[in-house]
Every structure is written in structure tokens, then in C-alpha cells.
Design a protein around this motif. Structure first.
Motif, mmCIF file in Angstrom:
data_model
loop_
_atom_site.group_PDB
_atom_site.id
_atom_site.type_symbol
_atom_site.label_atom_id
_atom_site.label_comp_id
_atom_site.label_asym_id
_atom_site.label_seq_id
_atom_site.Cartn_x
_atom_site.Cartn_y
_atom_site.Cartn_z
ATOM 1 N N TYR A 47 0.789 -1.342 0.043
ATOM 2 C CA TYR A 47 0.035 0.218 0.060
ATOM 3 C C TYR A 47 0.920 1.048 0.023
ATOM 4 O O TYR A 47 0.531 2.192 -0.541
ATOM 5 N N GLY A 48 2.088 1.158 0.809
ATOM 6 C CA GLY A 48 2.861 2.550 0.878
ATOM 7 C C GLY A 48 3.418 2.918 -0.278
ATOM 8 O O GLY A 48 3.347 4.245 -0.466
ATOM 9 N N GLY A 49 3.580 1.889 -1.324
ATOM 10 C CA GLY A 49 4.133 2.269 -2.575
ATOM 11 C C GLY A 49 3.239 2.742 -3.454
ATOM 12 O O GLY A 49 3.643 3.734 -4.533
ATOM 13 N N MET A 50 1.911 2.264 -3.435
ATOM 14 C CA MET A 50 0.885 2.744 -4.348
ATOM 15 C C MET A 50 0.377 4.161 -4.001
ATOM 16 O O MET A 50 -0.250 4.771 -4.951
ATOM 17 N N VAL A 51 0.754 4.907 -3.149
ATOM 18 C CA VAL A 51 0.141 6.089 -2.663
ATOM 19 C C VAL A 51 1.163 7.265 -3.283
ATOM 20 O O VAL A 51 2.226 6.857 -3.471
ATOM 21 N N ARG A 52 0.793 8.489 -3.017
ATOM 22 C CA ARG A 52 1.818 9.423 -3.343
ATOM 23 C C ARG A 52 2.564 9.624 -2.322
ATOM 24 O O ARG A 52 2.630 9.117 -0.997
ATOM 25 N N VAL A 53 4.111 10.315 -2.466
ATOM 26 C CA VAL A 53 5.011 10.352 -1.402
ATOM 27 C C VAL A 53 4.465 10.897 -0.172
ATOM 28 O O VAL A 53 4.909 10.532 0.851
ATOM 29 N N LYS A 54 3.448 12.020 -0.296
ATOM 30 C CA LYS A 54 3.002 12.695 0.839
ATOM 31 C C LYS A 54 2.090 11.976 1.655
ATOM 32 O O LYS A 54 1.615 12.624 3.079
ATOM 33 N N SER A 55 1.729 10.680 1.217
ATOM 34 C CA SER A 55 0.963 9.797 1.998
ATOM 35 C C SER A 55 1.482 8.823 2.321
ATOM 36 O O SER A 55 0.866 7.740 3.181
ATOM 37 N N SER A 56 2.583 8.329 2.257
ATOM 38 C CA SER A 56 3.150 6.944 2.168
ATOM 39 C C SER A 56 3.487 6.441 3.578
ATOM 40 O O SER A 56 3.260 5.303 3.815
ATOM 41 N N LEU A 57 4.047 7.284 4.512
ATOM 42 C CA LEU A 57 4.086 6.969 5.907
ATOM 43 C C LEU A 57 2.677 6.787 6.545
ATOM 44 O O LEU A 57 2.720 5.761 7.324
ATOM 45 N N ASN A 58 2.044 7.387 6.423
ATOM 46 C CA ASN A 58 0.492 7.203 6.722
ATOM 47 C C ASN A 58 -0.042 5.946 6.568
ATOM 48 O O ASN A 58 -0.381 5.200 7.387
ATOM 49 N N MET A 59 0.237 5.689 5.320
ATOM 50 C CA MET A 59 -0.213 4.447 4.738
ATOM 51 C C MET A 59 0.478 3.127 5.446
ATOM 52 O O MET A 59 0.022 2.108 5.804
ATOM 53 N N LEU A 60 1.883 3.236 5.773
ATOM 54 C CA LEU A 60 2.521 2.514 6.410
ATOM 55 C C LEU A 60 1.973 2.221 7.925
ATOM 56 O O LEU A 60 2.030 1.192 8.369
ATOM 57 N N MET A 61 1.786 3.405 8.516
ATOM 58 C CA MET A 61 1.178 3.266 9.964
ATOM 59 C C MET A 61 -0.260 2.589 9.976
ATOM 60 O O MET A 61 -0.329 2.012 11.096
ATOM 61 N N MET A 62 -0.908 2.889 9.029
ATOM 62 C CA MET A 62 -2.196 2.416 9.074
ATOM 63 C C MET A 62 -2.175 1.092 9.281
ATOM 64 O O MET A 62 -3.170 0.156 9.803
ATOM 65 N N SER A 63 -1.322 0.221 8.529
ATOM 66 C CA SER A 63 -1.253 -1.246 8.706
ATOM 67 C C SER A 63 -0.319 -1.759 10.058
ATOM 68 O O SER A 63 -0.962 -2.307 10.661
ATOM 69 N N PHE A 64 0.789 -0.962 10.271
ATOM 70 C CA PHE A 64 1.305 -1.473 11.355
ATOM 71 C C PHE A 64 0.702 -1.271 12.669
ATOM 72 O O PHE A 64 0.833 -2.240 13.573
ATOM 73 N N ILE A 65 -0.143 -0.180 12.646
ATOM 74 C CA ILE A 65 -0.702 0.117 13.985
ATOM 75 C C ILE A 65 -1.730 -0.996 14.335
ATOM 76 O O ILE A 65 -2.141 -1.619 15.539
ATOM 77 N N SER A 66 -2.283 -1.828 13.417
ATOM 78 C CA SER A 66 -3.116 -3.086 13.833
ATOM 79 C C SER A 66 -2.346 -3.898 14.332
ATOM 80 O O SER A 66 -3.006 -4.737 15.319
ATOM 81 N N LEU A 67 -1.154 -4.288 14.131
ATOM 82 C CA LEU A 67 -0.156 -5.002 14.928
ATOM 83 C C LEU A 67 -0.297 -4.721 16.696
ATOM 84 O O LEU A 67 -0.471 -5.773 17.513
ATOM 85 N N GLY A 68 -0.403 -3.598 16.731
ATOM 86 C CA GLY A 68 -0.551 -3.147 18.255
ATOM 87 C C GLY A 68 -1.859 -3.310 18.914
ATOM 88 O O GLY A 68 -2.121 -4.079 19.656
ATOM 89 N N ILE A 69 -2.787 -2.685 18.094
ATOM 90 C CA ILE A 69 -4.302 -2.814 18.587
ATOM 91 C C ILE A 69 -4.813 -4.007 18.749
ATOM 92 O O ILE A 69 -5.580 -4.509 19.875
ATOM 93 N N VAL A 70 -4.891 -4.747 17.607
ATOM 94 C CA VAL A 70 -5.711 -5.977 17.572
ATOM 95 C C VAL A 70 -4.961 -7.144 18.625
ATOM 96 O O VAL A 70 -5.550 -7.931 19.126
ATOM 97 N N THR A 71 -3.672 -7.138 18.819
ATOM 98 C CA THR A 71 -2.962 -7.998 19.505
ATOM 99 C C THR A 71 -3.480 -7.975 20.999
ATOM 100 O O THR A 71 -4.041 -8.894 21.476
ATOM 101 N N ILE A 72 -3.558 -6.753 21.276
ATOM 102 C CA ILE A 72 -3.888 -6.288 22.825
ATOM 103 C C ILE A 72 -5.631 -6.730 22.979
ATOM 104 O O ILE A 72 -5.919 -7.417 23.806
ATOM 105 N N LEU A 73 -6.318 -6.489 22.024
ATOM 106 C CA LEU A 73 -7.858 -6.885 22.000
ATOM 107 C C LEU A 73 -7.940 -8.260 21.813
ATOM 108 O O LEU A 73 -8.778 -8.837 22.665
ATOM 109 N N TRP A 74 -7.315 -8.769 21.043
ATOM 110 C CA TRP A 74 -7.483 -10.484 20.774
ATOM 111 C C TRP A 74 -7.216 -11.045 22.162
ATOM 112 O O TRP A 74 -8.044 -12.072 22.608
ATOM 113 N N VAL A 75 -6.003 -10.758 22.676
ATOM 114 C CA VAL A 75 -5.704 -11.511 24.121
ATOM 115 C C VAL A 75 -6.834 -11.289 25.384
ATOM 116 O O VAL A 75 -7.240 -11.866 25.879
#
Length: 447
Positions: A41-69
Motif C-alpha cells: 500500500y505504501g508504494g501505491m500512494v503519493r509521497v506525501k501519504s506513504s508513511l501514513n499508509m505504512l502506519m495504518m497497517s502497522f498500528i493494527s499489530l498493536g491494537i488488535v493484538t491486545i484486544l485479541w488477548v
């Protein structure tokens, strides 16, 4: 009586070190898919949105892990209640589970099953994020993710895979997540974008991918991790079904990539790297629900059909005016629907179960069951996701302002940029010489 008890004890499953190790490796492979998706996803967006796109995926590793437990595993795989949801107090906080306690008749510990399924829960909301690129507040996305997995993903996972879940009991075949993951995420994406609206400049400004190498890297990581996603869903490899799923995953993905590229060449005159990556993902999506029920020849057919239909579907957003930024609906929703329904046609009756599809003498019964599963999950996720987005939009607001969107969501939401060119050229001169005024041509370059 004593001999009967002895026989039952002998037949009881025992912990398998081989299957346990296999499933831990598969869990790690599925975890890798989320960073892979972030790069895709991060490569598919424009430069000005690429970090946000990376973070929208990465943050799921934090949120969903805790809620799952805390409660997610209990809701999805606890004791059934009314065929809609599960609950088991021993699973809350994973606190009442013995370290050698086996999962429901299998030869792997409950802990291993829980962490494998956790990785499915992590990547599913991350899939949604691709449809929302460039315009969603990061804090609102974090809250949406937490609410969505609670209200939508955990119940749907129970319907499809939980003992007593109504789609499970109906006999809907979903080997690794065509309904629970891909249709679920694709329908959710459609529901949210209907609420939050289009990007500034949609259908007017060029919004080309800023890094196709990143897209290809992400697609490669997804393809690699998907072997764990699919083959691991049999929870062991004692009878060869997991091996068939592994082969079918490779075969369908290859077929879909070639079909997408063929369509692209005929329609647009070029074989593109973005088409190759998108076609591969379409094949991976379509074989996910069906690969344990079909032969390799059936996998080729499913891949070709999914590659063609998904390639056609990505253009529908321009016809109907919905802004699916990175084609989540065209690839994941359509691919999930195609793969789930084609079980009813191509199931051989000789792999994961004796259920046969129409082309193998099974009639239309399984196709009907698959259709019920597809449209039940689609409708529930679409409506529930749209309601969640509407509530958040009316309270804390889902979108950044128009000015912030034009400026770039990376700077506004994360105070960072993906690439720093300020020191380009190096040396003392670059630190002391004023930068030249931008040319007229450079002002026209799209961010």
C-alpha cells in the motif's frame, strides 16, 4: 469397560512437536504479511501519504493484538452462544489455558492456535486502510480499528470458523478467510468510503504510485507469507491437505497474475508492474477460501477467473464514483466473492471434505450455501462499518481538513516525511548556498 476406556485414551490426540513447530512458522509467516501489506500500500500512494499508509497497517499489530488477548479470542472461538458469538472466561487474557492444553481435537496447543488466528485478525482491518488513503485522521483510524474488530471481525470469525457458528454449521466452506477476511474487509472499505467521501482531486489530479519497487516488494512478501496463511489453516500436515493448499496457492496466484497482465495488454497496451502485483494478490485472495476443496486444475481456473474479473472491477470506481484509493473493493471484495462462490463449482469432493461442486456431480447445493455465506458477511460488514464510520465522523471526525489533505497527511498526522532530500549533494556548499527558486516546470510536479 476398562478396555473401552483404554481404547479411547489411545485414540485421544497428543501434542505433535512437528505440527506445533509448523504452525508457529505459519503464524510468523502470516505476521509478515502485515508489513508486506504496508509496503504494498505504501508504494501505491503519493509521497506525501506513504508513511501514513505504512502506519495504518502497522498500528493494527498493536491494537488488535491486545484486544485479541483481552477478549477477541474468547468472542471468536469461545463456547457458542446462539450461533452468533462465542465466550469462554478461560480465554479472557489467555489466563485460563494450560501450556500443553490442546486445541479442540488437534495436536497443537491452544496457545498456538490462538496466535495463528491472531495474525488473521491483525491483517483484516489493515486491508481496509487501502481504500481510505490520503484522507483519514490517524487517531480516528485507531479508534475505528478497535471498534471494527470488536463489532465486526470477532463475530464474523465465529460465524465462519467457530464451533456452533451459524455459517460453520450451515456447511459454508471457507478454508482460510475468503468471507471472514477478504469479503469482510472489502465490504467494510465500501461502507466507510461511502460515508467519508472522495479524495480532493479524485478523477482530476494524477494520483500515481510513488514507488513501484515498494509495491513489488510488498506483493512478494504477501505471496511468501500467504503460504502460511493458507497451508497453515489446516492446523497440521498429517494427511496432505495442507500440501494441496500450498500447491494451489502457488498455482492460482500465477494464473491470476498472467490473466491480469493479459487483460491489461489487450485493454491498455502494456504489461505493468502494478498489474502484475495486483493480479498476484487477486489470485491469492480467490484461492484462500477454495484451495482446500479443489484440484490444481481447478486452482488454475479460479486464478484466471479472479484475475480477469478483478482487473475489470478496479475500474468500476470511476464509473460509479466511489473513491477506493488502492482497489480494496476491486481486488479483495470481488476476489473474495469469486473464490468463495467457485467452491460450489470446482470442489472435487476429494480433498478437505467429500463435498462436491456442480462440475463434479454435486449439484447446486454447495453453491447455494456459499452464496448465503458471501452475502451475509458482505451485508453485515457493509452496514456495520458504515454505521461505525458515521458515528465517528459525527463525533470526533474521520477526515483531515482539505488543506491538510493537500499539504500531505504524513506531515500533518505524523510530523515526518518518507524521504529527506534536504542534504542532497552534500558538502559545505549545500549548507551555505541558498536554494534556487523553483522553476515553473517544477511547480507542476505532482506531490
Amino acid at each position: 469397560m476398562a478396555s473401552a476406556i483404554t481404547t479411547l485414551a489411545a485414540d485421544a490426540p497428543t501434542l505433535s512437536a512437528a505440527n506445533t513447530g509448523f504452525m508457529l512458522i505459519c503464524s510468523a509467516l502470516v505476521m509478515l504479511m502485515t508489513p508486506g501489506l504496508a509496503f504494498f500500500y505504501g508504494g501505491m500512494v503519493r509521497v506525501k501519504s506513504s508513511l501514513n499508509m505504512l502506519m495504518m497497517s502497522f498500528i493494527s499489530l498493536g491494537i488488535v493484538t491486545i484486544l485479541w488477548v483481552l477478549y477477541g479470542f474468547s468472542l471468536a472461538f469461545g463456547t457458542d452462544s446462539g450461533s452468533l458469538i462465542g465466550w469462554n472466561s478461560d480465554y479472557v487474557g489467555l489466563s485460563g489455558i494450560g501450556i500443553t492444553e490442546l486445541w479442540d481435537g488437534y495436536t497443537i496447543p491452544v496457545y498456538v492456535f490462538a496466535v495463528f488466528q491472531l495474525m488473521f485478525a491483525v491483517i483484516t482491518p489493515a486491508l481496509i486502510s487501502g481504500a481510505l488513503a490520503d484522507r483519514v485522521k490517524f487517531g480516528a483510524w485507531v479508534l475505528f480499528t478497535a471498534l471494527w474488530v470488536t463489532v465486526v471481525y470477532f463475530p464474523v470469525a465465529h460465524w465462519v470458523w467457530g464451533a456452533g457458528g451459524w455459517l460453520f454449521e450451515l456447511g459454508v466452506i471457507d478454508f482460510a478467510g475468503g468471507t471472514a477476511v477478504h469479503i469482510n474487509a472489502g465490504a467494510a472499505a465500501l461502507g466507510v468510503i461511502l460515508v467519508i467521501g472522495k479524495r480532493v482531486g479524485f478523477k482530476k489530479d494524477p494520483m500515481r504510485p510513488h514507488s513501484l519497487p515498494l509495491v513489488m516488494l510488498g506483493a512478494g512478501l504477501l505471496w511468501f507469507g500467504w503460504f502460511g496463511f493458507n497451508a497453515g489453516s489446516w492446523l497440521g500436515n498429517d494427511d496432505g491437505v495442507g500440501a494441496v493448499m500450498f500447491v494451489n496457492t502457488q498455482v492460482a496466484t500465477a494464473a491470476a497474475m498472467l490473466a491480469w497482465l493479459g487483460y491489461e495488454k489487450l485493454r491498455h497496451g502494456s504489461f505493468t508492474t502494478l498489474g502484475a502485483a495486483s493480479g498476484a494478490v487477486a489470485g491469492l485472495v480467490a484461492i484462500t477460501p477454495s484451495g482446500g476443496a479443489v484440484s490444481p486444475l481447478g486452482a488454475i481456473a479460479i486464478g484466471v477467473i479472479a484475475g480477469l474479473l478483478c482487473a475489470m472491477a478496479v475500474g468500476l470506481k470511476y464509473k460509479f464514483g466511489y473513491d477506493d484509493s488502492l482497489d480494496v473493493i476491486g481486488v479483495h471484495l470481488v476476489g473474495g466473492v469469486v473464490g468463495s462462490l467457485l467452491v460450489g463449482l470446482f470442489a472435487t469432493g476429494g480433498v478437505q471434505s467429500d463435498v462436491a461442486g456442480l462440475f463434479y456431480g454435486g449439484g447446486l447445493e454447495q453453491l447455494g450455501k456459499q452464496a448465503i455465506g458471501v452475502f451475509a458477511v458482505l451485508a453485515y460488514s457493509l452496514v456495520a462499518s458504515a454505521l461505525l464510520a458515521f458515528l465517528l465522523d459525527k463525533t470526533i471526525g474521520m477526515r483531515v481538513s482539505e488543506d491538510d489533505e493537500v499539504t500531505g497527511i504524513d506531515q500533518v498526522e505524523h510530523a515526518e516525511t518518507a524521504y529527506d532530500f534536504s542534504g542532497a549533494g552534500g558538502g559545505a556548499a549545500s549548507r551555505t548556498t541558498a536554494a534556487p527558486a523553483p522553476s515553473a516546470a517544477s511547480k507542476k510536479v505532482d506531490a
